[in-house]
Motif scaffolding. Sequence first.
Motif, PDB file in Angstrom:
ATOM      1  N   LEU A 127     -23.026  -4.720  36.737  1.00 56.36           N
ATOM      2  CA  LEU A 127     -22.703  -4.009  37.964  1.00 56.36           C
ATOM      3  C   LEU A 127     -21.251  -3.554  37.896  1.00 56.36           C
ATOM      4  O   LEU A 127     -20.389  -4.267  37.365  1.00 56.36           O
ATOM      5  CB  LEU A 127     -22.914  -4.930  39.171  1.00 56.36           C
ATOM      6  CG  LEU A 127     -22.907  -4.306  40.575  1.00 56.36           C
ATOM      7  CD1 LEU A 127     -24.045  -3.320  40.725  1.00 56.36           C
ATOM      8  CD2 LEU A 127     -23.024  -5.417  41.621  1.00 56.36           C
ATOM      9  N   ALA A 128     -20.954  -2.362  38.423  1.00 57.02           N
ATOM     10  CA  ALA A 128     -19.586  -1.840  38.401  1.00 57.02           C
ATOM     11  C   ALA A 128     -19.348  -0.984  39.621  1.00 57.02           C
ATOM     12  O   ALA A 128     -20.264  -0.347  40.148  1.00 57.02           O
ATOM     13  CB  ALA A 128     -19.340  -1.032  37.131  1.00 57.02           C
ATOM     14  N   LEU A 129     -18.079  -0.957  40.083  1.00 54.59           N
ATOM     15  CA  LEU A 129     -17.646  -0.141  41.210  1.00 54.59           C
ATOM     16  C   LEU A 129     -16.445   0.695  40.798  1.00 54.59           C
ATOM     17  O   LEU A 129     -15.597   0.245  40.009  1.00 54.59           O
ATOM     18  CB  LEU A 129     -17.248  -1.018  42.403  1.00 54.59           C
ATOM     19  CG  LEU A 129     -18.356  -1.673  43.219  1.00 54.59           C
ATOM     20  CD1 LEU A 129     -17.744  -2.555  44.289  1.00 54.59           C
ATOM     21  CD2 LEU A 129     -19.245  -0.622  43.847  1.00 54.59           C
ATOM     22  N   ALA A 130     -16.359   1.916  41.320  1.00 55.00           N
ATOM     23  CA  ALA A 130     -15.159   2.739  41.151  1.00 55.00           C
ATOM     24  C   ALA A 130     -14.093   2.233  42.113  1.00 55.00           C
ATOM     25  O   ALA A 130     -14.336   2.105  43.311  1.00 55.00           O
ATOM     26  CB  ALA A 130     -15.478   4.206  41.421  1.00 55.00           C
ATOM     27  N   ASN A 131     -12.882   1.949  41.603  1.00 52.22           N
ATOM     28  CA  ASN A 131     -11.878   1.250  42.414  1.00 52.22           C
ATOM     29  C   ASN A 131     -10.794   2.146  42.987  1.00 52.22           C
ATOM     30  O   ASN A 131      -9.807   1.647  43.547  1.00 52.22           O
ATOM     31  CB  ASN A 131     -11.219   0.137  41.588  1.00 52.22           C
ATOM     32  CG  ASN A 131     -10.445   0.674  40.404  1.00 52.22           C
ATOM     33  OD1 ASN A 131     -10.196   1.865  40.283  1.00 52.22           O
ATOM     34  ND2 ASN A 131     -10.056  -0.226  39.508  1.00 52.22           N
TER      35      ASN A 131
ATOM     36  N   ILE B  82     -20.548  -2.816  31.749  1.00 49.88           N
ATOM     37  CA  ILE B  82     -20.377  -1.434  32.183  1.00 49.88           C
ATOM     38  C   ILE B  82     -19.158  -1.356  33.104  1.00 49.88           C
ATOM     39  O   ILE B  82     -18.776  -2.353  33.738  1.00 49.88           O
ATOM     40  CB  ILE B  82     -21.626  -0.880  32.910  1.00 49.88           C
ATOM     41  CG1 ILE B  82     -21.909  -1.694  34.179  1.00 49.88           C
ATOM     42  CG2 ILE B  82     -22.820  -0.829  31.983  1.00 49.88           C
ATOM     43  CD1 ILE B  82     -23.021  -1.095  35.024  1.00 49.88           C
ATOM     44  N   GLY B  83     -18.546  -0.181  33.162  1.00 50.44           N
ATOM     45  CA  GLY B  83     -17.389   0.039  34.027  1.00 50.44           C
ATOM     46  C   GLY B  83     -17.341   1.478  34.485  1.00 50.44           C
ATOM     47  O   GLY B  83     -17.867   2.378  33.820  1.00 50.44           O
ATOM     48  N   LEU B  84     -16.708   1.715  35.623  1.00 53.77           N
ATOM     49  CA  LEU B  84     -16.547   3.053  36.186  1.00 53.77           C
ATOM     50  C   LEU B  84     -15.060   3.381  36.310  1.00 53.77           C
ATOM     51  O   LEU B  84     -14.249   2.499  36.615  1.00 53.77           O
ATOM     52  CB  LEU B  84     -17.204   3.146  37.565  1.00 53.77           C
ATOM     53  CG  LEU B  84     -18.724   3.320  37.605  1.00 53.77           C
ATOM     54  CD1 LEU B  84     -19.227   3.173  39.038  1.00 53.77           C
ATOM     55  CD2 LEU B  84     -19.145   4.667  37.045  1.00 53.77           C
ATOM     56  N   SER B  85     -14.733   4.642  36.073  1.00 54.28           N
ATOM     57  CA  SER B  85     -13.363   5.090  36.284  1.00 54.28           C
ATOM     58  C   SER B  85     -13.020   5.062  37.768  1.00 54.28           C
ATOM     59  O   SER B  85     -13.881   4.843  38.619  1.00 54.28           O
ATOM     60  CB  SER B  85     -13.170   6.505  35.715  1.00 54.28           C
ATOM     61  OG  SER B  85     -14.007   7.415  36.396  1.00 54.28           O
ATOM     62  N   GLY B  86     -11.757   5.314  38.079  1.00 52.55           N
ATOM     63  CA  GLY B  86     -11.315   5.183  39.456  1.00 52.55           C
ATOM     64  C   GLY B  86     -12.041   6.076  40.431  1.00 52.55           C
ATOM     65  O   GLY B  86     -12.370   5.659  41.546  1.00 52.55           O
TER      66      GLY B  86
ATOM     67  N   THR C 238      -8.255   3.901  35.417  1.00 53.40           N
ATOM     68  CA  THR C 238      -8.093   4.698  34.198  1.00 53.40           C
ATOM     69  C   THR C 238      -8.087   3.839  32.950  1.00 53.40           C
ATOM     70  O   THR C 238      -8.652   4.221  31.927  1.00 53.40           O
ATOM     71  CB  THR C 238      -6.793   5.514  34.265  1.00 53.40           C
ATOM     72  OG1 THR C 238      -6.837   6.379  35.404  1.00 53.40           O
ATOM     73  CG2 THR C 238      -6.601   6.355  33.021  1.00 53.40           C
ATOM     74  N   THR C 239      -7.482   2.673  33.006  1.00 54.32           N
ATOM     75  CA  THR C 239      -7.333   1.797  31.851  1.00 54.32           C
ATOM     76  C   THR C 239      -8.436   0.760  31.815  1.00 54.32           C
ATOM     77  O   THR C 239      -8.724   0.127  32.836  1.00 54.32           O
ATOM     78  CB  THR C 239      -5.960   1.114  31.872  1.00 54.32           C
ATOM     79  OG1 THR C 239      -4.937   2.106  31.849  1.00 54.32           O
ATOM     80  CG2 THR C 239      -5.784   0.192  30.686  1.00 54.32           C
ATOM     81  N   LEU C 240      -9.024   0.569  30.636  1.00 58.99           N
ATOM     82  CA  LEU C 240     -10.015  -0.477  30.424  1.00 58.99           C
ATOM     83  C   LEU C 240      -9.319  -1.693  29.839  1.00 58.99           C
ATOM     84  O   LEU C 240      -8.583  -1.593  28.847  1.00 58.99           O
ATOM     85  CB  LEU C 240     -11.111  -0.019  29.454  1.00 58.99           C
ATOM     86  CG  LEU C 240     -12.072   1.082  29.869  1.00 58.99           C
ATOM     87  CD1 LEU C 240     -11.465   2.452  29.660  1.00 58.99           C
ATOM     88  CD2 LEU C 240     -13.369   0.956  29.084  1.00 58.99           C
TER      89      LEU C 240
END
Length: 924
Positions: A234-238, A291-295, A357-359
């Motif tokens: 699960l991922a959220l845009a922050n 998984i990850g989402l950009s801002g 922006t940064t992982l």
Amino acid sequence: MNAPAKFTGHQRRLVTSPWVKWSDSLARTLITVGGIGTIIVVLLICVFLVVVVLPLGSSPRLTTGAELSALPAQGAPLLAIRLSANGKLAWQIDQSGAWSVWETTRGRTLSTLSSDQTGLSGITLLSVLPDGRLLAANASGEFHYGRVANVTTFHNQPPKIPANNAEEGQASSSTTTAVPIAGADPSPPAGNEPLILGEKLWSQLPSGKWRADTLELVWERYFPWQLSGPPRALALANNNPTALVAAALRDDGACQVMRMPLVGGALQPTQGKLIADFPVLNEQGQAPRFIGLSGLGDLLYCLWEDGTLEWYRLGTEVAQPGKRPLAYTPVKVLSNLSSTLPSGTKVTTLEMLLGGTTLLIGDSAGLVQAWFPVNPSPGMTPNEPSLVRAHQFLGQGGPIRQLIATERNRTVISLAESGSLRLLYITLDRILAEIPAAKEGRKSPITHAALNAEQTRLVTLSQVTEAATSAPTGRIATRAAQAWDYEALHPDITLAGIFLPVWYEGSRQPVFQWQTSGSESAELRFSLIPLIFGTLKATFYSLLFGAPLAFLAAIFTSEFLHPSTKARVKPLIEMMASLPSVVLGYFAGMLFAPFLEHHLGQVFAALGLVPLGLILAAYLWELLPQRITLQAGSWRLVVIALAIIPGVLLGVWSGQTLEQWIFGKSIMDWLNESPTNPLGRSSPWGGWFLLLLPLVGIFISISGGRWGDVWLRRKSQGWSRPRAALLNIVRFFALIAATVLVTALMAALLTQVGLMLGFDIRGGADSVGFERRNALVVGITMGFAIIPLIYTIADDALSTVPNHLRSASLGAGATPWQTAVRIVIPMAMSGLFSALMIGLGRAVGETMIVLMAAGNTPIMEFSIFNGFKTLSAGIASEMSETPAGSTHYRVLFLAALVLFMMTFVINTLAEVVRQRFRRRAYEL
């Protein structure tokens, strides 16, 4: 004291008046006190700057706090813990869906909500953003969105305390006025601790007012997004304040991305839409682990344990026939990070840094890496972005369990399986603080941690396994907590970060950048090198325009102009210094800069043709009979002024033609050509030609004068004055032709070398082309401002050279020009150097002109067509908007200290050189 005998034979006794003695003593005292006072004031200013700047070098401190023994009872495994902004309250949520709020002084509970009250049960995944937004998924594939809000109120009166307060936090029908905090707690600890009443934490402020803090959890029970089973990730845009963008990975390897508008922090479920649903399996058919989402939610990252990373662009809408453009086409980009991992290691966690922006990637060897996408290089197509590893931290002593991004800056909590904890500042590769792993038999390893937004308190939780009990499982796990006092006044500042390149987000390599404003998630950049560069650039171009004119004017008025005419000219030049800097800056920014932008070719043509016109006018003057030149000698200034007019008119008339001949187009179009133009840039030959022309012209003129004059003197012996003057005119045009020819050949050679090396005089892909407010505008305007200072001191220095030296030189057969160059100027060199240094100091410290005419763009390009930002302009423009005591505030004072030291060093070196020139002149 007796005076010598006069011609009358009488002697007079000279007596000094007491008033003169007293006045002399008073003047000596005032001068001494004033001088010492000036030195003391300057030193105090320096000390004040140092005192303000010193906290920037303070090291972060992590102090052991109290053991929290009154935590909420242990339930299901804990999923997350976070702190309020001031660090006084903490909230936690576990897998059962239970929610608890407790204070961080002793761990006393303020409120609890069971899973029935929260509406959650069997949470399998929880994604928490630094600002308190969270998304939970349960085993049924249902999703719930929540918000944790810090609620703070202020009261003039103390709270009401229940009269029968048998248990802390319980209310009663009868209340009384609050007593001191220590007496309000049934079992108060030592010291002045906050008071818990109901679900609020009350504390008294130094002003006497009362503050009540509480945390509220608001769940959006309806979230129109269901999967057939629990998601795997699960991922959220922050960093998207207008919409909630969430991504979920299904068991079958497909990823769904949902976007739902936010109004006042509340979801708008009826306007939500599924923007992507596609498989993300690798070549072996395996689904990603993270998984990850950009801002903003326009990039989706899928990461496997072996380091393979696939990322997708989700921002392009594709219009479908008969439908609204709601479908998004993912654009896949593959990056393999496994080569950067130690051999045999696996990725253990993925987290998005503040801003999205940064992982942040942690692995099983304890390595933490920071990656971010960068723009395509000039040789790549726009669809070929790249990912770079900018930062890494080694050796935490075990696999990384969790990475937690904080809310205010680039600080990250890194937790290892061994129980060690680090506070990392990503941008500067800096370890702010560290808690080592627990030693066996003493303390349990840290499993959860939280840092408040103000970064003053750190809370750590540990799992403690106790002996067997009567519980059905035979053993139970409890949590041990500890609060730490944390102080990092300026974690984003180091000496290397100020004066060395730093790898910022979006840069392909470490760079110098100054950026002190932007959104809350923006990465602040405090490199002073661009401001120092801008200061030196402004000084260089100002002296380049102003110093030669001032020195030549001083030489002309001192050595060649009649004293009566000089008495009128010199005051006029000195009156130029009375013009305020703000007036010059306004004129430069509002009038001269737009004019220069639209007539750049004509201005350059006039700058070149006016000096040539003056030289040609001098040669034509020699063609006149000597009788006429002697009679009209007093009109030389008028003739010089009239000679300027044809040069200006010729420059205006021929400017566009010369532009077309040199550049093939207007100089503005040539400067603003993009390096990524599909048709390619035009030849840089014109730029090399324009740059080399004055240098080659000076070299050929000096060479021709040194080697050609001897031959011409022998050749022209016995010639008449008009014939010799005509020969000088022919030589003048021959030197111009030679200058143009040599310059063209050298420009062609440098153009070919630049093409082979991939160098363009206009700059690379990051070049900004032409800016309206640029170094040319500042150089001419500030050169105009420093001319009176340099001229006055230089003229005074030349005038102090004894006349008998001039007479001796002229009597030996030297011309007035030879006398000025070889006798007068060397004797006055110390004064001339002092004049130059005073002009340099005026240019270094200038504020208003560069503030209004330089564009205030902190770029590091030496091009005369670009703007810049100086130390003084940065201080003047940003100090008024900076909170006192902040990092930005202290860095501006550091800029002032650097400017102070620059002027001090320059003046010291100038004085050393001046004394050397003075000794040499004295020896003559």
